[in-house]
Design a protein around this motif. Structure first.
Motif, PDB file in Angstrom:
ATOM      1  N   GLU A  14      37.887  43.351  46.099  1.00  0.00           N
ATOM      2  CA  GLU A  14      39.258  43.737  45.775  1.00  0.00           C
ATOM      3  C   GLU A  14      40.216  43.171  46.813  1.00  0.00           C
ATOM      4  O   GLU A  14      39.942  43.208  48.020  1.00  0.00           O
ATOM      5  CB  GLU A  14      39.386  45.258  45.736  1.00  0.00           C
ATOM      6  N   ARG A  74      35.485  35.578  42.542  1.00  0.00           N
ATOM      7  CA  ARG A  74      36.121  36.636  43.319  1.00  0.00           C
ATOM      8  C   ARG A  74      35.287  37.903  43.173  1.00  0.00           C
ATOM      9  O   ARG A  74      35.073  38.395  42.075  1.00  0.00           O
ATOM     10  CB  ARG A  74      37.557  36.885  42.850  1.00  0.00           C
ATOM     11  N   ASP A  89      39.125  36.624  38.011  1.00  0.00           N
ATOM     12  CA  ASP A  89      38.824  38.058  38.072  1.00  0.00           C
ATOM     13  C   ASP A  89      37.319  38.291  37.934  1.00  0.00           C
ATOM     14  O   ASP A  89      36.873  39.142  37.176  1.00  0.00           O
ATOM     15  CB  ASP A  89      39.587  38.801  36.975  1.00  0.00           C
TER      16      ASP A  89
END
Length: 423
Positions: free
Chosen positions: A341, A338, A377
């Motif tokens: 945002e 990822r 994350d």
């Protein structure tokens, strides 16, 4: 002339945005040392791409918007005076331009060019996001401008009532700005004279590697020294601007609810006609008012505002947004990280809005927490992990849903597959 403001706790762009918010934001103009979001080498290719459609003449209501000012006027058909692919570098273009304009001052403004280059758009978004985390996120779109000027003074900012604050990074050369507080009345005629001290006029000057800021109550005159290049962000701050945006949104929603009726209710004319007849203008206008009240009180307006806010928040106010990139083949064996945002917002009792880079889509609320957690994350994870997190198992239909979601996130630059880095 101003002195540089002290900055103690600097971020990678060289600015302590927390201190900036406390001392300067919406209070007073300032000059700071600051690293621009991108380098000078990125400017020429961006300007060439932005200017290409304008070489045949001025175009209206399109973005990017290009204007070329020479001497005392705006050229409606600048043609060959705009940068082109035949100019290898910025200096080559400016050398050619100097020969063509015979020593006259000029200013090339390219408005909203960042939508053409996601990497530059993202760099600006990340930089200005540091400020928004301190002072609050904008609820209206920003306007970005690339400015290339040489011995040119731009007076437009003194003639217009100010409604926007400005952040200006100087990438090359030097820019002088003369500022006049709107609360002091109309600016004096000689506000633009850089060599004359005028009571009430504040002077700022910045060179390469410096940032100029002034609040939204300042009229301004810009003077571009030799071969000055700057990036400017206009930030809407006037209290009346959100009401104007809401008015336009309401008009769009009411008009959309009227179907294909494009007629205008003119007042009736002729013997025996009355304004309050059954088919007269008054009942039609009254019905329009009823539709407006229904729209204001309805969930449709609230949902539209929520979605627009999520999109704007994920873009840090930078609209228009770049187009999504091309997809890649994603299978259960695909590994990814990822990288962007993801802004999440409830959308009714059963769904949730996800916004990435100004793009918005919805997910079932029951699954959104598990999906988000499975994405990780920033560490490398796999599509198979997301499938298992949603208990997709061997259900091909559920697997296809998960892979389609990952494909969407990849296109929107929310994730990057491990074998391929984002452009």
């Amino acid at each position: 002339m101003s002195t540089l403001a002290p900055e103690a706790r600097r971020t990678p762009d060289g600015v302590d945005w927390e201190l900036f918010g406390q001392r300067y934001w919406d209070q007073r103009p300032v000059r700071l040392r600051a690293r621009p979001p991108f380098g000078l080498d990125e400017v020429h290719p961006l300007n060439v791409a932005s200017c290409a459609p304008f070489r045949a003449g001025t175009r209206f209501w399109v973005m990017p918007d290009v204007r070329f000012l020479l001497g005392d006027g705006w050229l409606r058909a600048p043609g060959a005076l705009l940068p082109d692919t035949t100019d290898p570098t910025l200096d080559d273009y400016l050398d050619r331009l100097d020969a063509d304009v015979l020593g006259q001052g000029y200013l090339l403004t390219v408005r909203q060019p960042l939508l053409l280059d996601h990497a530059l758009w993202s760099a600006v978004r990340d930089t200005v996001g540091g400020l928004w985390r301190q002072v609050g996120w904008p609820n209206l779109p920003l306007t970005a401008e690339m400015l290339t000027g040489d011995r040119f003074t731009q007076h437009a900012g003194a003639a217009e009532a100010p409604t926007r604050a400005a952040l200006t990074w100087v990438l090359r050369g030097r820019m002088d700005v003369r500022l006049w507080d709107e609360h002091g009345g109309p600016p004096p005629v000689d506000i633009a004279d850089p060599d004359r001290a005028v009571p009430g006029v504040r002077a700022l000057s910045a060179g390469a590697g410096e940032l100029l800021y002034w609040p939204g109550d300042q009229r301004h005159v810009d003077t571009y020294r030799e071969r000055c290049v700057a990036l400017r962000l206009w930030i809407p701050v006037d209290r009346g601007l959100p009401f104007t945006a809401l008015r336009d949104l309401l008009a769009d929603l009411v008009h959309a609810g009227q179907g294909n009726d494009e007629t205008v209710p003119y007042f009736p004319f002729g013997p025996g006609t009355r304004i309050d007849d059954r088919d007269g203008v008054l009942p039609r206008l009254t019905a329009l008012g009823d539709e407006l009240r229904t729209t204001v009180d309805g969930e449709r307006l609230r949902r539209t505002l929520r979605i627009r806010w999520a999109a704007l928040r994920s873009a840090a106010g930078l609209e228009p947004i770049p187009v999504p990139r091309e997809g890649v083949a994603i299978t259960r064996e695909t590994r990814f990280r990822r990288t962007g945002e993801i802004v999440r917002m409830p959308d009714g009792p059963s769904h949730e809005v996800w916004a990435v880079d100004g793009n918005v889509f919805t997910l079932p609320r029951a699954a959104s927490d598990r999906v988000y957690a499975a994405l990780g994350d920033g560490e490398e994870t796999g599509a198979d992990d997301v499938c298992r997190a949603l208990a997709a198992g061997d259900d091909d239909r559920n697997d296809r849903t998960v892979l389609a979601l990952l494909d969407k996130l990849y296109r929107l630059r929310g994730i990057d597959v491990a074998e391929k880095r984002a452009r």
